[in-house]
Write a protein that holds these residues in place. Sequence first.
Motif, short mmCIF file in Angstrom:
data_model
loop_
_atom_site.label_atom_id
_atom_site.label_comp_id
_atom_site.label_asym_id
_atom_site.label_seq_id
_atom_site.Cartn_x
_atom_site.Cartn_y
_atom_site.Cartn_z
N ILE A 1 0.84 -1.20 0.00
CA ILE A 1 0.00 0.00 0.00
C ILE A 1 0.87 1.25 0.00
O ILE A 1 0.63 2.21 -0.75
N VAL A 2 1.90 1.24 0.84
CA VAL A 2 2.81 2.38 0.91
C VAL A 2 3.53 2.58 -0.42
O VAL A 2 3.62 3.71 -0.94
N VAL A 3 4.02 1.50 -0.99
CA VAL A 3 4.73 1.58 -2.27
C VAL A 3 3.79 2.02 -3.39
O VAL A 3 4.18 2.82 -4.27
N ALA A 4 2.55 1.53 -3.37
CA ALA A 4 1.58 1.92 -4.40
C ALA A 4 1.29 3.41 -4.34
O ALA A 4 1.15 4.06 -5.39
N LEU A 5 1.18 3.96 -3.14
CA LEU A 5 0.95 5.40 -3.03
C LEU A 5 2.13 6.18 -3.58
O LEU A 5 1.96 7.20 -4.26
N LEU A 6 3.33 5.71 -3.30
CA LEU A 6 4.51 6.37 -3.86
C LEU A 6 4.47 6.33 -5.39
O LEU A 6 4.72 7.35 -6.05
N GLY A 7 4.15 5.18 -5.94
CA GLY A 7 4.06 5.07 -7.39
C GLY A 7 2.99 5.99 -7.97
O GLY A 7 3.20 6.63 -9.01
#
Length: 351
Positions: free
Chosen positions: A280-286
Amino acid sequence: MNDFGRHDLLRALSPRGWWRLRPVDRAWVSALRAMVGANIVLVAVVIAGHTELAPAAAFGGMTAVHARFEPYPVRARVLAVIGAGLTVAVGLGGMASAAGWGPLPVAILVAAVAAAAKLFTDGIRSGPPGGLMFVFAAGTTSAFPVSWPGVAAQVGAAAAGAVVACAVALSGWLFFDHDRTRTTSWRDGLRAALHRSSHEWPRALKVFAAVLAAGLLAHALGLGHPYWATVAAAAILQATHLQHTMHRFLQRVSGTIAGVLVAALLLTLDLPQPVRLVLIVVALLGAELTVIRNYAVAMVFVTPLVLLLGSLSAPVDTVTVTTDRLVDTVLGALIGLVAALVRPGRGYQLA
């Protein structure tokens, strides 16, 4: 306003250029700041075992994705009102759920939030994502059962998320960017937007009608997550002119199709909760790195983010939830596009 001519309409509806990547300065800095600010409280409530508060914490944290490129004095004022507004939206959705409202009053509430958010964010020129997160917050929290004490907890989680997001977004004020040359008078902009002769009122009413229609039609068709249709309709109408709206329609639908495939794979793997949190954290960064470059690419990240977030509090059926996401999104996007074609303006680049 003069009506579109046939040539203007064809130009506005041309798909040419929707796939292009726009250059963006300082993308990494703003994306990292948004990722950290948006996720601190979300991660905290999940680790504490209160997964039911994860959506509310996430929506409060979404304060961090606004005013990304504004100088700090402007950013501080904008984020304060955005954070308060998102907290109110969470509270309104939770209250509708706790009161046991039916589909019609809930649809009216979400549509009213969408219209008010459109009017407000356009008035203060908050920039992307405009009023979209307010619709998402109110729609999502209205869809899940909650008690009145639970509503208070949701509001508290959203407020905490907003405060932390603001703190992270403003953390560099003492060290960087003291430029005040772009400081805007947002109070004057809001007053102008609220004036009875303002062009913002028809746009806000258009959003109200589209979001209401999307919510009611999705419910009438028995779709599993009608609020996703309302979000899609609102997202399409955040665009600044008809040509942009057409591009946004194509980008949201195509990006959702790709994102659903990614989400289906991740959900099928039945990943442990800590891994889902990391994703979830990585997806928001992307999403933050790509949203200004091309909305379709951002949706490839946003779709798994939303579905993984929903899986934190309860198990989901992969086929059902991904199908709902795709069908609701296409339905809402179509309604938003149709609404944009109603009295579109004087030129093909006008809303």
